[in-house]
Design a protein around this motif. Structure first.
Motif, PDB file in Angstrom:
ATOM      1  N   PRO A  32       5.005  19.713  53.735  1.00 32.88           N
ATOM      2  CA  PRO A  32       3.976  18.736  53.339  1.00 32.88           C
ATOM      3  C   PRO A  32       2.603  19.064  53.915  1.00 32.88           C
ATOM      4  N   GLY A  33       2.576  19.500  55.179  1.00 34.97           N
ATOM      5  CA  GLY A  33       1.302  19.858  55.792  1.00 34.97           C
ATOM      6  C   GLY A  33       0.683  21.084  55.159  1.00 34.97           C
ATOM      7  N   ARG A  34       1.529  22.044  54.842  1.00 37.80           N
ATOM      8  CA  ARG A  34       1.035  23.245  54.166  1.00 37.80           C
ATOM      9  C   ARG A  34       0.505  22.897  52.783  1.00 37.80           C
ATOM     10  N   LEU A  35       1.197  21.995  52.088  1.00 42.54           N
ATOM     11  CA  LEU A  35       0.747  21.544  50.776  1.00 42.54           C
ATOM     12  C   LEU A  35      -0.624  20.886  50.872  1.00 42.54           C
ATOM     13  N   GLN A  36      -0.835  20.094  51.923  1.00 45.71           N
ATOM     14  CA  GLN A  36      -2.138  19.468  52.136  1.00 45.71           C
ATOM     15  C   GLN A  36      -3.231  20.525  52.231  1.00 45.71           C
ATOM     16  N   ILE A  45      -1.804  13.887  51.604  1.00 47.78           N
ATOM     17  CA  ILE A  45      -0.360  13.986  51.718  1.00 47.78           C
ATOM     18  C   ILE A  45       0.120  13.050  52.812  1.00 47.78           C
ATOM     19  N   ILE A  46       1.116  12.247  52.493  1.00 50.94           N
ATOM     20  CA  ILE A  46       1.710  11.309  53.444  1.00 50.94           C
ATOM     21  C   ILE A  46       3.145  11.746  53.687  1.00 50.94           C
ATOM     22  N   GLU A  47       3.487  12.012  54.937  1.00 50.74           N
ATOM     23  CA  GLU A  47       4.810  12.539  55.288  1.00 50.74           C
ATOM     24  C   GLU A  47       5.760  11.417  55.698  1.00 50.74           C
ATOM     25  N   GLU A  48       6.919  11.371  55.053  1.00 50.66           N
ATOM     26  CA  GLU A  48       7.966  10.411  55.389  1.00 50.66           C
ATOM     27  C   GLU A  48       9.298  11.149  55.449  1.00 50.66           C
ATOM     28  N   GLY A  49       9.400  12.077  56.406  1.00 48.56           N
ATOM     29  CA  GLY A  49      10.638  12.824  56.596  1.00 48.56           C
ATOM     30  C   GLY A  49      11.416  12.273  57.775  1.00 48.56           C
ATOM     31  N   LEU A  50      12.743  12.146  57.623  1.00 42.55           N
ATOM     32  CA  LEU A  50      13.597  11.617  58.680  1.00 42.55           C
ATOM     33  C   LEU A  50      14.885  12.432  58.736  1.00 42.55           C
ATOM     34  N   CYS A  51      15.177  12.993  59.891  1.00 46.94           N
ATOM     35  CA  CYS A  51      16.403  13.778  60.046  1.00 46.94           C
ATOM     36  C   CYS A  51      17.633  12.907  59.768  1.00 46.94           C
ATOM     37  N   GLY A  52      18.564  13.439  59.014  1.00 47.15           N
ATOM     38  CA  GLY A  52      19.804  12.729  58.715  1.00 47.15           C
ATOM     39  C   GLY A  52      19.725  11.759  57.562  1.00 47.15           C
ATOM     40  N   ARG A  53      18.567  11.628  56.926  1.00 46.44           N
ATOM     41  CA  ARG A  53      18.427  10.654  55.843  1.00 46.44           C
ATOM     42  C   ARG A  53      19.307  11.032  54.652  1.00 46.44           C
ATOM     43  N   THR A  54      20.011  10.062  54.120  1.00 50.04           N
ATOM     44  CA  THR A  54      20.835  10.221  52.924  1.00 50.04           C
ATOM     45  C   THR A  54      20.189   9.448  51.772  1.00 50.04           C
ATOM     46  N   THR A  55      20.852   9.458  50.617  1.00 52.85           N
ATOM     47  CA  THR A  55      20.386   8.606  49.521  1.00 52.85           C
ATOM     48  C   THR A  55      20.906   7.185  49.740  1.00 52.85           C
ATOM     49  N   LEU A 187      21.124  25.687  56.549  1.00 48.28           N
ATOM     50  CA  LEU A 187      20.851  24.311  56.132  1.00 48.28           C
ATOM     51  C   LEU A 187      19.365  23.996  56.083  1.00 48.28           C
ATOM     52  N   HIS A 188      18.626  24.468  57.064  1.00 50.59           N
ATOM     53  CA  HIS A 188      17.212  24.116  57.189  1.00 50.59           C
ATOM     54  C   HIS A 188      16.298  25.268  56.786  1.00 50.59           C
ATOM     55  N   LEU A 189      15.126  24.917  56.322  1.00 48.18           N
ATOM     56  CA  LEU A 189      14.124  25.904  55.957  1.00 48.18           C
ATOM     57  C   LEU A 189      13.484  26.481  57.218  1.00 48.18           C
ATOM     58  N   ASP A 190      13.226  27.790  57.194  1.00 49.19           N
ATOM     59  CA  ASP A 190      12.429  28.375  58.267  1.00 49.19           C
ATOM     60  C   ASP A 190      10.963  28.304  57.864  1.00 49.19           C
ATOM     61  N   ALA A 191      10.085  28.867  58.681  1.00 52.31           N
ATOM     62  CA  ALA A 191       8.649  28.759  58.412  1.00 52.31           C
ATOM     63  C   ALA A 191       8.288  29.339  57.048  1.00 52.31           C
ATOM     64  N   GLN A 192       8.868  30.485  56.701  1.00 55.82           N
ATOM     65  CA  GLN A 192       8.585  31.111  55.409  1.00 55.82           C
ATOM     66  C   GLN A 192       9.119  30.249  54.268  1.00 55.82           C
ATOM     67  N   GLY A 193      10.278  29.652  54.492  1.00 54.05           N
ATOM     68  CA  GLY A 193      10.852  28.781  53.474  1.00 54.05           C
ATOM     69  C   GLY A 193       9.989  27.570  53.192  1.00 54.05           C
ATOM     70  N   HIS A 194       9.422  26.994  54.231  1.00 51.42           N
ATOM     71  CA  HIS A 194       8.509  25.860  54.050  1.00 51.42           C
ATOM     72  C   HIS A 194       7.284  26.291  53.242  1.00 51.42           C
ATOM     73  N   GLY A 195       6.770  27.462  53.545  1.00 52.87           N
ATOM     74  CA  GLY A 195       5.596  27.954  52.827  1.00 52.87           C
ATOM     75  C   GLY A 195       5.871  28.149  51.347  1.00 52.87           C
ATOM     76  N   ARG A 196       7.029  28.720  51.033  1.00 51.05           N
ATOM     77  CA  ARG A 196       7.374  28.955  49.625  1.00 51.05           C
ATOM     78  C   ARG A 196       7.558  27.641  48.873  1.00 51.05           C
ATOM     79  N   LEU A 197       8.162  26.653  49.534  1.00 51.13           N
ATOM     80  CA  LEU A 197       8.344  25.360  48.882  1.00 51.13           C
ATOM     81  C   LEU A 197       7.000  24.696  48.621  1.00 51.13           C
TER      82      LEU A 197
END
Length: 209
Positions: A32-36, A45-55, A187-197
């Motif tokens: 989200p920060g990179r997108l900003q 951009i407003i970030e609302e990420g929470l570890c473990g969040r499900t639907t 499971l988690h994105l690394d720095a490069q993965g965040h950039g690509r997303l």
């Protein structure tokens, strides 16, 4: 000048959890920060990420993280919005839930629909499929929570989310095609993965909005 407001609602991969060692990537690294930075000053951009969040599933070990319970508050406190980006589903693949891709998509539908409940303003919704897990997750610190079936279900989410988006007129982005999870924990994105997303979301915004 009015800024185009975008709410990013997700789990640890929106929060920016660092694979392998924990903690959180800085705002210049997480997507989200990179997108900003890529979008520039005309956007917020407003970030609302929470570890473990499900639907919709209540985690026995991490209670209080159902996305369905929190989405309306997130939308209300950050209104007015122009775009809501939802990226959930990875945690729904946990062994304890035993959910199919179809059931997870139904949970996502409930979250997205509730975001719109009783809202007078109009905003678009973009569903982002989390990048599929790899079997590496079973050999990481999260190995007790995910198994081989979890990995296979995560690969099936794109089909279900795409059908959901087409049915309700929501935007759709396949995160597995845009990026990939880290080789460290599968499971988690690394720095490069965040950039690509971030770049993939940027292209969607340019093309659709």
């Amino acid at each position: 000048m009015k800024k185009f407001r975008i709410l990013c609602y997700g789990d640890s991969n929106t929060y920016g959890f660092i694979p392998g060692r924990g903690g959180r990537y800085n705002c210049h690294t997480r997507w989200p920060g990179r997108l900003q930075e890529l979008l520039g000053g005309g956007y917020q951009i407003i970030e609302e990420g929470l570890c473990g969040r499900t639907t919709v599933y209540e985690d026995r070990t991490e209670p209080g993280r159902r996305g369905l319970d929190q989405i309306q508050n997130a939308v209300e406190k950050n209104s007015p919005l122009d775009l809501l980006i939802i990226m959930l589903g990875s945690n729904d693949c946990k062994v304890q839930f035993g959910a199919s891709a179809t059931e997870i998509a139904e949970g996502l539908r409930q979250v997205a629909k509730k975001a719109k409940d009783d809202r007078t303003e109009s905003f678009r919704i973009l569903l982002v499929v989390p990048a599929a897990m790899t079997e590496r997750v079973m050999h990481s610190g999260f190995g007790t929570e995910f198994d081989r079936r979890s990995v296979e279900v995560s690969k099936e989410l794109a089909r279900e989310y795409k059908a959901l988006a087409e049915k309700y007129g929501w935007g759709f982005l396949d995160g597995t095609k845009a990026t990939q999870v880290s080789e460290i924990d599968g499971l988690h994105l690394d720095a490069q993965g965040h950039g690509r997303l971030a770049e993939a979301v940027l292209e969607w915004i340019k093309n659709m909005l």
